[in-house]
Scaffold this motif. Structure first.
Motif, PDB file in Angstrom:
ATOM      1  N   ALA A   3       8.327  -0.513   1.818  1.00 22.45           N
ATOM      2  CA  ALA A   3       8.765  -1.280   0.541  1.00 22.45           C
ATOM      3  C   ALA A   3       9.227   0.195  -0.346  1.00 22.45           C
ATOM      4  N   LEU A   4       8.350   1.030  -0.362  1.00 22.72           N
ATOM      5  CA  LEU A   4       8.378   2.156  -1.297  1.00 22.72           C
ATOM      6  C   LEU A   4       9.596   3.122  -0.873  1.00 22.72           C
ATOM      7  N   GLY A   5      10.195   2.829   0.422  1.00 21.45           N
ATOM      8  CA  GLY A   5      11.266   3.871   0.936  1.00 21.45           C
ATOM      9  C   GLY A   5      10.926   5.121   1.428  1.00 21.45           C
ATOM     10  N   VAL A   6       9.698   5.073   1.826  1.00 24.29           N
ATOM     11  CA  VAL A   6       9.001   6.295   2.354  1.00 24.29           C
ATOM     12  C   VAL A   6       8.724   6.198   3.920  1.00 24.29           C
ATOM     13  N   GLU A   7       8.610   7.322   4.557  1.00 24.66           N
ATOM     14  CA  GLU A   7       8.299   7.282   6.088  1.00 24.66           C
ATOM     15  C   GLU A   7       7.001   6.839   6.293  1.00 24.66           C
ATOM     16  N   VAL A   8       6.869   5.781   7.460  1.00 32.42           N
ATOM     17  CA  VAL A   8       5.691   5.595   7.746  1.00 32.42           C
ATOM     18  C   VAL A   8       4.846   6.782   8.398  1.00 32.42           C
ATOM     19  N   VAL A   9       3.648   6.992   8.091  1.00 32.55           N
ATOM     20  CA  VAL A   9       2.850   8.143   8.959  1.00 32.55           C
ATOM     21  C   VAL A   9       2.012   7.634   9.525  1.00 32.55           C
ATOM     22  N   TYR A  65      -3.460   3.551  -3.092  1.00 31.19           N
ATOM     23  CA  TYR A  65      -3.824   4.875  -3.333  1.00 31.19           C
ATOM     24  C   TYR A  65      -3.183   5.775  -2.167  1.00 31.19           C
ATOM     25  N   LEU A  66      -3.335   5.197  -0.745  1.00 35.12           N
ATOM     26  CA  LEU A  66      -3.041   5.935   0.385  1.00 35.12           C
ATOM     27  C   LEU A  66      -1.349   6.148   0.406  1.00 35.12           C
ATOM     28  N   ALA A  67      -0.780   4.968  -0.104  1.00 28.09           N
ATOM     29  CA  ALA A  67       0.800   4.874  -0.305  1.00 28.09           C
ATOM     30  C   ALA A  67       1.329   6.043  -1.447  1.00 28.09           C
ATOM     31  N   GLN A  68       0.733   6.045  -2.074  1.00 32.68           N
ATOM     32  CA  GLN A  68       1.005   6.817  -3.320  1.00 32.68           C
ATOM     33  C   GLN A  68       1.115   8.446  -2.873  1.00 32.68           C
ATOM     34  N   GLN A  69      -0.087   8.656  -1.990  1.00 31.73           N
ATOM     35  CA  GLN A  69      -0.442   9.922  -1.214  1.00 31.73           C
ATOM     36  C   GLN A  69       0.900  10.238  -0.522  1.00 31.73           C
ATOM     37  N   VAL A  70       1.313   9.425   0.316  1.00 32.79           N
ATOM     38  CA  VAL A  70       2.476   9.594   1.099  1.00 32.79           C
ATOM     39  C   VAL A  70       3.803   9.817   0.266  1.00 32.79           C
ATOM     40  N   VAL A  71       3.871   9.107  -0.849  1.00 29.00           N
ATOM     41  CA  VAL A  71       5.033   9.487  -1.797  1.00 29.00           C
ATOM     42  C   VAL A  71       5.113  10.672  -2.211  1.00 29.00           C
TER      43      VAL A  71
END
Length: 339
Positions: free
Chosen positions: A218-224, A170-176
């Motif tokens: 892994a999703l290719g987005v920045e680590v926040v 859930y949190l990962a998709q929030q960053v996406v």
């Protein structure tokens, strides 16, 4: 912490027409409510937090959650048996499908903010979510969840593990979707003994901080940056400072100077004004803000590792003008303090 809510007249106007979870599930409404404090307190807030609720995760896992007027969250069919716990523990959850409305709200709000301030996403901590799911709502004595974990330890840990997996996804998709920071709220951490916190909360908080960055990569987005807030768990501060989070939120029971010494510069600290100080009037607010900022050492080199915040969310009877005074005083004292 919570920015929007019942203390704002503009929020109450929205709530006259829509129930709570309708606002959460309608991206345009969630965006509007998120933007309300940003507009009202223009230039005074350094970040925005998406309007949602920690209990959307239990909903995504298949539990019905109602928000009852003057009562709060209510689960008509809470978890009370080991069998039901294992049923949920073995259930796969498609967070993209079940919580897509949160991501739409985040993306819409990020565009609407247009770079004014960063946007924070959040989730409830696994222990706090389990407590709600078993208690069936809020509680003062936590009879049902304590009974459950003591009588069904294996099943409780299995369900906590599943909740943690759902939270990470859930949190990962929030960053996406556009969230630029993430916060984990362990609102009921202080209801556990120190020994039980080490079993039923801390390992799952660590799993989030360890696995979420890998998921984002892994999703290719920045680590926040990640913030953890464990209300009432003052004795766990050193462990939280070493648990992999960038920021540790403090409630108002912490002494700022002691807290700074205990974390020893390992993390940024956030907090910790008692929200009820906002009922004290402008002179009292001014005094407490000054004392708090000086106690945290906001004027020394450590100021770069301090975020001014309340020690919990704003309550519904706060005068919005007193909230504004709090924010203005933070800015005033911040400018006065030496670099």
């Amino acid at each position: 912490m919570r920015q929007a809510g019942r203390y704002l007249p503009e929020y109450n106007e929205v709530k006259k027409l829509h129930d709570f979870f309708t606002v959460c599930r309608t991206p345009e409404l969630a965006c509007e409510v998120t933007m309300q404090p940003i507009r009202r307190y223009s230039g005074l807030l350094d970040a925005s937090i998406i309007f949602s609720d920690i209990l959307v995760v239990p909903q995504a896992m298949g539990l019905e959650v109602q928000m009852l007027d003057k009562q709060g969250p209510h689960f008509p069919d809470p978890i009370r048996t080991a069998e039901k716990a294992m049923e949920l523990a073995n259930k796969e959850v498609d967070v993209k499908k079940e919580l897509g409305y949160v991501y739409e709200a985040i993306t819409l709000t990020r565009h609407t903010l247009a770079g004014q301030v960063p946007l924070i996403g959040f989730a409830g901590a696994p222990w706090t979510l389990l407590a709600y799911m078993v208690e069936g709502g809020g509680s003062r004595i936590f009879r049902f969840v304590k009974t459950f974990i003591y009588q069904n330890k294996k099943e409780a840990l299995a369900l906590l593990d599943r909740i943690t997996t759902v939270c990470i996804d859930y949190l990962a998709q929030q960053v996406v979707a556009g969230a630029q920071l993430l916060q984990i709220f362990d609102s009921w951490a202080g209801e556990l003994s120190q020994a039980d916190f080490a079993v039923y909360s801390l390992p799952f908080l660590k799993r989030i901080s360890q696995e979420l960055p890998k998921k984002l990569e892994a999703l290719g987005v920045e680590v926040v940056p990640l913030t953890v807030f464990a209300k009432g768990a003052w004795w766990a501060l050193e462990e939280l400072a070493e648990s992999g989070y960038s920021v540790v939120g403090l409630d108002w029971t912490h002494d700022p100077q002691q807290a700074r010494r205990r974390v020893a510069g390992k993390v940024t600290v956030q907090g910790n004004l008692d929200p009820n100080v906002l009922y004290g009037g402008k002179e009292v607010i001014t005094k407490y803000v000054k004392d708090m900022m000086e106690s945290f050492g906001a004027g020394d080199e450590g100021r770069k590792k301090y975020i001014v915040n309340l020690g919990h969310g704003i309550t519904q009877w706060v005068d919005p003008e007193d909230m504004k005074h709090f924010l203005e005083e933070v800015h005033r004292f911040g400018k006065q303090m030496p670099e």
